[in-house]
Design a protein around this motif. Structure first.
Motif, PDB file in Angstrom:
ATOM      1  N   TRP A   1      -4.614  10.308  -4.666  1.00 32.05           N
ATOM      2  CA  TRP A   1      -3.268  10.178  -4.101  1.00 32.05           C
ATOM      3  C   TRP A   1      -3.210  10.668  -2.662  1.00 32.05           C
ATOM      4  CZ3 TRP A   1      -0.514  14.237  -2.159  1.00 32.05           C
ATOM      5  CH2 TRP A   1      -0.847  15.521  -2.570  1.00 32.05           C
TER       6      TRP A   1
ATOM      7  N   GLU B   1       0.826  -1.203   0.000  1.00 27.04           N
ATOM      8  CA  GLU B   1       0.000   0.000   0.000  1.00 27.04           C
ATOM      9  C   GLU B   1       0.862   1.255   0.000  1.00 27.04           C
ATOM     10  OE1 GLU B   1      -3.107   0.510  -0.309  1.00 27.04           O
ATOM     11  OE2 GLU B   1      -3.956  -1.505  -0.178  1.00 27.04           O
TER      12      GLU B   1
ATOM     13  N   ASN C   1     -10.805   6.292  -6.908  1.00 26.15           N
ATOM     14  CA  ASN C   1      -9.485   5.857  -6.477  1.00 26.15           C
ATOM     15  C   ASN C   1      -9.106   4.528  -7.128  1.00 26.15           C
ATOM     16  OD1 ASN C   1      -7.182   6.422  -5.082  1.00 26.15           O
ATOM     17  ND2 ASN C   1      -7.868   5.595  -3.133  1.00 26.15           N
TER      18      ASN C   1
ATOM     19  N   ALA D   1      -4.597   8.151  -0.080  1.00 21.64           N
ATOM     20  CA  ALA D   1      -3.884   6.869  -0.035  1.00 21.64           C
ATOM     21  C   ALA D   1      -2.581   6.936   0.743  1.00 21.64           C
ATOM     22  CB  ALA D   1      -3.600   6.381  -1.454  1.00 21.64           C
ATOM     23  N   VAL D   2      -2.207   8.083   1.250  1.00 22.25           N
ATOM     24  CA  VAL D   2      -0.877   8.228   1.866  1.00 22.25           C
ATOM     25  C   VAL D   2      -0.896   7.906   3.356  1.00 22.25           C
ATOM     26  CG1 VAL D   2      -0.137   9.932   0.169  1.00 22.25           C
ATOM     27  CG2 VAL D   2      -1.240  10.697   2.281  1.00 22.25           C
TER      28      VAL D   2
ATOM     29  N   ALA E   1       0.737   4.174  -2.798  1.00 19.36           N
ATOM     30  CA  ALA E   1       0.530   5.576  -2.448  1.00 19.36           C
ATOM     31  C   ALA E   1       1.630   6.458  -3.021  1.00 19.36           C
ATOM     32  CB  ALA E   1       0.464   5.719  -0.924  1.00 19.36           C
TER      33      ALA E   1
END
Length: 520
Positions: free
Chosen positions: A230, A157, A504, A233-234, A161
């Motif tokens: 983005w 993941e 996403n 997702a971090v 990201a």
């Protein structure tokens, strides 16, 4: 290079020197390095305070080297000095927090080095006085942040990201670099002050294209719809990285627009795009945020909404308020992320209320009328006592007061409405007074450095009306939601919103899933 040296320039130099030492330090518990990183960050904060003293005594001091398209310049004026102080303060808090959070990690030294280097890049960015400086600092910040996002490279993941971030941030860098070339080609200058002066005479076709590219770069860097994936997702990065990103770096796109405000405002199409894109992103992000169960994910969607609202402010020409929004959001979001670990315990410790009254259509209508009437009284008082307010400022205040109308509706629907309605009405008045007070403070601090809001023409009035209707309808729908929350259509809508309308997933497919980002 000029002999005068801005004090603020010493802050990134200090942090960059410390980052070089940290990057080559031993990994796990590297002696005094974490404390040294904190001391350096505190030193940068002290320099930022001294920067204000220099600004007050000598005015903005500029340092430059090169010329034309190769001009590198920093000039911490009122806007730059404010942002330098903000970044230095948040950076010190995050670095201090990182001492405990990263204690014992295998790559602790590298983390502190990358954090200091990232802060150094951001400090150069907020003081930039030329297009090449802006472009290079954006590239440097993106490179360092990518490495921080890959701090746990074994996590798929985290790699995904970082891949999303790299794709969007690099696309923004490319758009900004092309805009810089077009602006230099059409105006012959690359320093920001001269570009603002050149915009007063109108824009050439090439400059219009450049402004469109600047808006595109800002949209990519602020994670606006539909490229917001983005940012959400971090969360796989360490919490200090999330705090630095959401509280500081994500605001860089807004600062880019503010720095080029004269150019952007000279393009009606760019302003219209910011209003529509920013307004929709704000509504979309806020709606998805309400469906999230994880604390950090909810905060990420909150950032999406806040960045959209900030772009809306830019599109309305309320540049000082947009800068104030950046400052307030940065302070709030840094605290929210660093304190997110206590959020679950705090919610669990709260007393569970009984059933909440659901206001009907009549109560909702009366609530909005009461809230807007109170807002109108406060707005009229400020306009009469202080100065008339622009249509854009009045419209933005009305959008903010829609949120207070929800509280008023709850008061009207309560079993004992008088006492609660009085409190909610008082909240409406307080929110209105606070909005206009902050409005005055922002314009007093930065108004002289930024263009005034344009007089609304047919396009501007249409956009203002569209914004008011959109936010008003969403506010009414949210207030009435308890009446139809159990309808199958509402349940399905909630599921779709909780998944961000699956955009996403589309971005994941676009970038090839997990296969792109690898640590350098």
């Amino acid at each position: 290079m000029s002999l005068a040296l801005p004090i603020g320039l010493l802050a990134p130099v200090l942090l960059l020197a410390g980052s070089v030492v940290a990057l080559f330090a031993p990994g796990r518990r590297p002696a005094v390095l974490p404390r040294l990183a904190e001391v350096l960050a505190l030193g940068a904060l002290a320099i930022a305070v001294g920067n204000f003293a220099q600004l007050a005594l000598a005015g903005p001091v500029e340092a430059r080297v090169g010329s034309g398209l190769w001009l590198l310049a920093v000039r911490p004026d009122a806007i730059g000095a404010t942002m330098t102080l903000l970044v230095a303060f948040i950076g010190w808090v995050v670095v201090r927090y990182s001492r405990t959070y990263l204690d014992g990690e295998a790559r602790e030294g590298a983390f502190h080095g990358l954090m200091l280097a990232t802060l150094a890049g951001v400090l150069v960015l907020v003081q930039a006085a030329s297009l090449p400086t802006l472009v290079l600092s954006f590239v440097a910040v993106g490179f360092c942040l990518r490495q921080l996002l890959l701090f746990y490279p074994e996590r798929a993941e985290a790699r995904r990201a970082a891949a999303k971030f790299t794709l969007m941030w690099s696309a923004g860098d490319a758009a900004l670099a092309l805009a810089a070339v077009l602006l230099w080609w059409s105006t012959g200058v690359a320093d920001l002050a001269s570009l603002g002066a050149a915009a007063s005479g109108g824009l050439t076709p090439a400059a219009h294209v450049a402004v469109a590219l600047v808006v595109l770069a800002a949209a990519l860097k602020t994670a606006t719809f539909p490229v917001h994936g983005w940012l959400t997702a971090v969360m796989e990065a360490p919490t200090p990285v999330s705090a630095l990103l959401h509280a500081g770096i994500i605001n860089a796109g807004g600062l880019l627009l503010i720095r080029l405000a004269e150019l952007v405002q000279a393009s009606p199409g760019a302003m219209a795009a910011l209003v529509m894109l920013g307004g929709f992103t704000a509504l979309f992000g806020a709606s998805v945020m309400l469906t999230q169960s994880a604390v950090k994910t909810s905060l990420a969607w909150s950032t999406v909404a806040q960045m959209g609202f900030m772009l809306l402010q830019c599109g309305l020409g309320l540049w000082p308020l947009a800068l104030l929004h950046i400052v307030a959001h940065a302070l709030y979001k840094a605290h929210a992320f660093l304190a997110s670990g206590n959020a679950v315990e705090a919610v669990a410790a709260q007393r569970r209320p009984g059933p909440v009254a659901a206001p009907g259509p009549g109560a909702v209508a009366r609530a909005f009328l009461i809230a807007l009437a109170l807002y109108g009284m406060v707005a009229g008082g400020f306009s009469w006592i202080v100065a008339p307010k622009s249509a854009q400022a009045l419209a933005l205040g009305a959008i903010l007061i829609f949120g207070v109308a929800y509280l008023v509706a709850q008061g009207l629907a309560d079993a004992a409405p008088k006492a609660l309605t009085k409190r909610t009405a008082a909240a409406s008045v307080a929110a209105s007074v606070a909005y206009f007070s902050f409005h005055l403070a922002a314009f007093a601090a930065w108004g002289s450095s930024l263009p005034a809001s344009p007089s609304p023409g047919p396009l501007e009035w249409a956009l203002i009306t569209l914004a008011l209707l959109s936010f008003g309808l969403v506010a009414v729908a949210q207030t009435l939601f308890p009446l139809w929350a159990h309808h199958p259509a509402a349940v399905g809508l909630r599921v779709h919103l909780a998944n961000g309308l699956y955009l996403n997933a589309a971005l994941d497919r676009l970038i090839g899933g997990f296969r792109i980002a690898k640590p350098l």
